[in-house]
Design a protein around this motif. Sequence first.
Motif, PDB file in Angstrom:
ATOM      1  N   GLY A 158       0.753  -1.245   0.000  1.00 55.55           N
ATOM      2  CA  GLY A 158       0.000   0.000   0.000  1.00 55.55           C
ATOM      3  C   GLY A 158       0.779   1.288   0.000  1.00 55.55           C
ATOM      4  N   LYS A 159       2.111   1.247   0.044  1.00 60.42           N
ATOM      5  CA  LYS A 159       2.864   2.499  -0.011  1.00 60.42           C
ATOM      6  C   LYS A 159       2.866   3.026  -1.443  1.00 60.42           C
ATOM      7  CE  LYS A 159       6.094   1.899   3.828  1.00 60.42           C
ATOM      8  NZ  LYS A 159       7.527   1.821   4.197  1.00 60.42           N
ATOM      9  N   SER A 160       2.620   4.313  -1.593  1.00 58.81           N
ATOM     10  CA  SER A 160       2.646   4.929  -2.915  1.00 58.81           C
ATOM     11  C   SER A 160       3.401   6.240  -2.820  1.00 58.81           C
ATOM     12  CB  SER A 160       1.212   5.182  -3.411  1.00 58.81           C
ATOM     13  OG  SER A 160       0.623   6.262  -2.702  1.00 58.81           O
ATOM     14  N   GLY A 161       3.769   6.802  -3.970  1.00 59.65           N
ATOM     15  CA  GLY A 161       4.438   8.091  -3.908  1.00 59.65           C
ATOM     16  C   GLY A 161       5.328   8.369  -5.103  1.00 59.65           C
ATOM     17  N   CYS A 162       6.082   9.458  -4.980  1.00 57.62           N
ATOM     18  CA  CYS A 162       7.039   9.841  -6.014  1.00 57.62           C
ATOM     19  C   CYS A 162       8.190  10.605  -5.362  1.00 57.62           C
ATOM     20  CB  CYS A 162       6.371  10.680  -7.106  1.00 57.62           C
ATOM     21  SG  CYS A 162       5.713  12.260  -6.546  1.00 57.62           S
ATOM     22  N   ASP A 163       9.233  10.815  -6.148  1.00 57.53           N
ATOM     23  CA  ASP A 163      10.420  11.523  -5.653  1.00 57.53           C
ATOM     24  C   ASP A 163      10.229  13.032  -5.801  1.00 57.53           C
ATOM     25  OD1 ASP A 163      11.391   8.922  -5.516  1.00 57.53           O
ATOM     26  OD2 ASP A 163      12.475   9.081  -7.423  1.00 57.53           O
ATOM     27  N   ILE A 164      10.982  13.763  -5.008  1.00 58.92           N
ATOM     28  CA  ILE A 164      10.952  15.223  -5.126  1.00 58.92           C
ATOM     29  C   ILE A 164      12.293  15.784  -4.676  1.00 58.92           C
ATOM     30  CG2 ILE A 164       9.974  15.592  -2.801  1.00 58.92           C
ATOM     31  CD1 ILE A 164       8.308  17.882  -4.048  1.00 58.92           C
ATOM     32  N   LYS A 165      12.797  16.744  -5.447  1.00 56.32           N
ATOM     33  CA  LYS A 165      14.071  17.401  -5.139  1.00 56.32           C
ATOM     34  C   LYS A 165      15.224  16.406  -4.980  1.00 56.32           C
ATOM     35  CE  LYS A 165      12.564  21.701  -4.963  1.00 56.32           C
ATOM     36  NZ  LYS A 165      13.029  22.721  -5.912  1.00 56.32           N
ATOM     37  N   GLY A 166      15.172  15.314  -5.755  1.00 62.15           N
ATOM     38  CA  GLY A 166      16.268  14.356  -5.723  1.00 62.15           C
ATOM     39  C   GLY A 166      16.227  13.390  -4.555  1.00 62.15           C
ATOM     40  N   PHE A 167      15.145  13.378  -3.779  1.00 60.68           N
ATOM     41  CA  PHE A 167      15.039  12.476  -2.638  1.00 60.68           C
ATOM     42  C   PHE A 167      13.888  11.496  -2.846  1.00 60.68           C
ATOM     43  CE2 PHE A 167      17.247  16.190  -0.967  1.00 60.68           C
ATOM     44  CZ  PHE A 167      18.330  15.587  -0.342  1.00 60.68           C
ATOM     45  N   LYS A 168      14.117  10.253  -2.415  1.00 61.32           N
ATOM     46  CA  LYS A 168      13.205   9.149  -2.704  1.00 61.32           C
ATOM     47  C   LYS A 168      11.894   9.243  -1.922  1.00 61.32           C
ATOM     48  CE  LYS A 168      14.087   5.329  -4.123  1.00 61.32           C
ATOM     49  NZ  LYS A 168      13.774   4.548  -5.350  1.00 61.32           N
ATOM     50  N   ASN A 169      10.790   9.137  -2.661  1.00 65.68           N
ATOM     51  CA  ASN A 169       9.468   8.927  -2.067  1.00 65.68           C
ATOM     52  C   ASN A 169       9.139   9.890  -0.932  1.00 65.68           C
ATOM     53  OD1 ASN A 169       9.191   6.665  -3.789  1.00 65.68           O
ATOM     54  ND2 ASN A 169      10.205   5.345  -2.314  1.00 65.68           N
ATOM     55  N   MET A 170       9.435  11.152  -1.156  1.00 65.30           N
ATOM     56  CA  MET A 170       9.214  12.142  -0.104  1.00 65.30           C
ATOM     57  C   MET A 170       7.752  12.563   0.007  1.00 65.30           C
ATOM     58  SD  MET A 170      11.736  12.933   1.823  1.00 65.30           S
ATOM     59  CE  MET A 170      12.690  11.438   1.868  1.00 65.30           C
ATOM     60  N   ILE A 171       6.976  12.331  -1.041  1.00 66.25           N
ATOM     61  CA  ILE A 171       5.543  12.587  -0.943  1.00 66.25           C
ATOM     62  C   ILE A 171       4.804  11.340  -1.405  1.00 66.25           C
ATOM     63  CG2 ILE A 171       5.593  15.098  -1.145  1.00 66.25           C
ATOM     64  CD1 ILE A 171       5.069  14.843  -4.084  1.00 66.25           C
ATOM     65  N   GLY A 172       3.679  11.059  -0.753  1.00 66.01           N
ATOM     66  CA  GLY A 172       2.952   9.861  -1.102  1.00 66.01           C
ATOM     67  C   GLY A 172       1.838   9.587  -0.107  1.00 66.01           C
ATOM     68  N   SER A 173       1.306   8.381  -0.169  1.00 67.62           N
ATOM     69  CA  SER A 173       0.186   8.013   0.686  1.00 67.62           C
ATOM     70  C   SER A 173       0.150   6.492   0.828  1.00 67.62           C
ATOM     71  CB  SER A 173      -1.129   8.503   0.068  1.00 67.62           C
ATOM     72  OG  SER A 173      -1.328   7.909  -1.215  1.00 67.62           O
ATOM     73  N   PHE A 174      -0.674   6.022   1.758  1.00 70.83           N
ATOM     74  CA  PHE A 174      -0.958   4.598   1.849  1.00 70.83           C
ATOM     75  C   PHE A 174      -2.205   4.330   1.013  1.00 70.83           C
ATOM     76  CE2 PHE A 174       1.620   5.108   5.678  1.00 70.83           C
ATOM     77  CZ  PHE A 174       2.364   3.930   5.699  1.00 70.83           C
ATOM     78  N   TRP A 175      -2.078   3.516  -0.026  1.00 72.00           N
ATOM     79  CA  TRP A 175      -3.217   3.230  -0.904  1.00 72.00           C
ATOM     80  C   TRP A 175      -3.025   1.859  -1.529  1.00 72.00           C
ATOM     81  CZ3 TRP A 175      -7.463   5.900  -0.430  1.00 72.00           C
ATOM     82  CH2 TRP A 175      -8.499   5.725  -1.362  1.00 72.00           C
ATOM     83  N   PRO A 176      -3.438   0.792  -0.828  1.00 71.99           N
ATOM     84  CA  PRO A 176      -3.163  -0.566  -1.304  1.00 71.99           C
ATOM     85  C   PRO A 176      -3.981  -0.971  -2.518  1.00 71.99           C
ATOM     86  CG  PRO A 176      -4.518  -0.622   0.678  1.00 71.99           C
ATOM     87  CD  PRO A 176      -4.114   0.809   0.480  1.00 71.99           C
ATOM     88  N   ALA A 177      -3.415  -1.857  -3.301  1.00 73.62           N
ATOM     89  CA  ALA A 177      -4.092  -2.382  -4.486  1.00 73.62           C
ATOM     90  C   ALA A 177      -5.170  -3.375  -4.078  1.00 73.62           C
ATOM     91  CB  ALA A 177      -3.082  -3.075  -5.400  1.00 73.62           C
ATOM     92  N   LYS A 178      -6.285  -3.340  -4.800  1.00 76.40           N
ATOM     93  CA  LYS A 178      -7.338  -4.332  -4.590  1.00 76.40           C
ATOM     94  C   LYS A 178      -6.878  -5.711  -5.063  1.00 76.40           C
ATOM     95  CE  LYS A 178     -10.915  -1.781  -3.153  1.00 76.40           C
ATOM     96  NZ  LYS A 178     -11.713  -2.063  -1.941  1.00 76.40           N
ATOM     97  N   LYS A 179      -6.197  -5.735  -6.213  1.00 78.86           N
ATOM     98  CA  LYS A 179      -5.726  -6.992  -6.768  1.00 78.86           C
ATOM     99  C   LYS A 179      -4.312  -6.817  -7.314  1.00 78.86           C
ATOM    100  CE  LYS A 179     -10.257  -8.846  -8.159  1.00 78.86           C
ATOM    101  NZ  LYS A 179     -11.058  -9.385  -9.286  1.00 78.86           N
TER     102      LYS A 179
END
Length: 380
Positions: A158-179
């Motif tokens: 369920g971890k989701s996100g993207c990089d910002i300013k050259g740092f890994k996964n600094m913004i994101g949310s918990f959003w798990p896949a159904k399948k």
Amino acid sequence: MGETIFTFSYPENSGFGSSEIHFHSGSPDLGGLFSAESDHPRLFVSDTTIASLPSMKDFIGSFVPEKNDSENLDTRIRGNDILLILGPGEKFKTLESVTQIDVAALAHNFNRNCEFVGIGGGVICDMTAFAASIYKRGVDVSFVPTTLLAMVDASVGGKSGCDIKGFKNMIGSFWPAKKLHVWSDFVLSLPENEFISGLGEALKTALLFSPEMWRTLAENSESVLSRDSALLQNIIEECVKAKALVVEEDFRERGKRSFLNLGHTFGHALESVAGLGTITHGEAVVWGIGRSLDLAANLSLCKKDYADGTKKVLAMYGYDMNASPKILSGFNGDTSRALIDAMKKDKKNLSSAIRVVMQKGLCDTVVQEVSDKEIEAVLR
């Protein structure tokens, strides 16, 4: 085509129900899985590398390119379904790419009854889930992980996100896949560096939760590296189930789930200092595991024999176990200081001190704050 299904649930107070993991055998068949017949619109998200795989030809070919000059998106259409093709790799793991996913859905008037489907590696899975979590305040997401890294780690939990300013996964949310639909045969076509990257997360999972799998990896390196199909399928299924059970117990990473960050505090710092995409995630994490092992030995948390023996197995797979990583050999400046500064930005830190996951022994893991001086000692 054979199929087994493994289902795990999330805590009652998480706001989520459960995830179904479908393990498929044989060649990937996305056309058969995702036919044009659907009771809700779907937005498939992939990248140019995945879209060019022979196993994807029929599925990709079932969509018709559409002209979308106003949004400048590579979108294709098939009935109620839309396919969005993004650029490949870590450099495209940006907020702009996440926005493009949501713009594609909005441009086709997708409502909250739609589903986003990420087809690709960890980058695609992370971004697709993040986009789904914020589109109209949340829509369903499913994954078809196509890399070993995504199968054993990124697509589960369920971890989701993207990089910002050259740092890994600094913004994101918990959003798990159904399948999740897992075809281990995707691994057979991976470039070597991508295979080795995913293997790093499998080795980490074995160290944390499975003495049997660690023994298998330690004693069968030639078969693993030659990509023995049956062996890899077993490793993938064991990794997925192990991570799923941890997530089921500790969804928000308040306790045991934090163990999954073994090697990541060092590894994420290395990725940032080297430049995102310069070294694969798995290679950076395994180098980080080596540093955490030496740190644990220095702090008398584990015996030196355990640290050295574990590093010997990791080195057997070709991972860099040097205190000063080879990828930074041309770095202009103090590599130790740069790495420590990057580690201080790690999102898992709870104070000005750096939190590191370490091991006392196989499947015996702790999380502890350490000083800059203690970290510096294992970087030189």
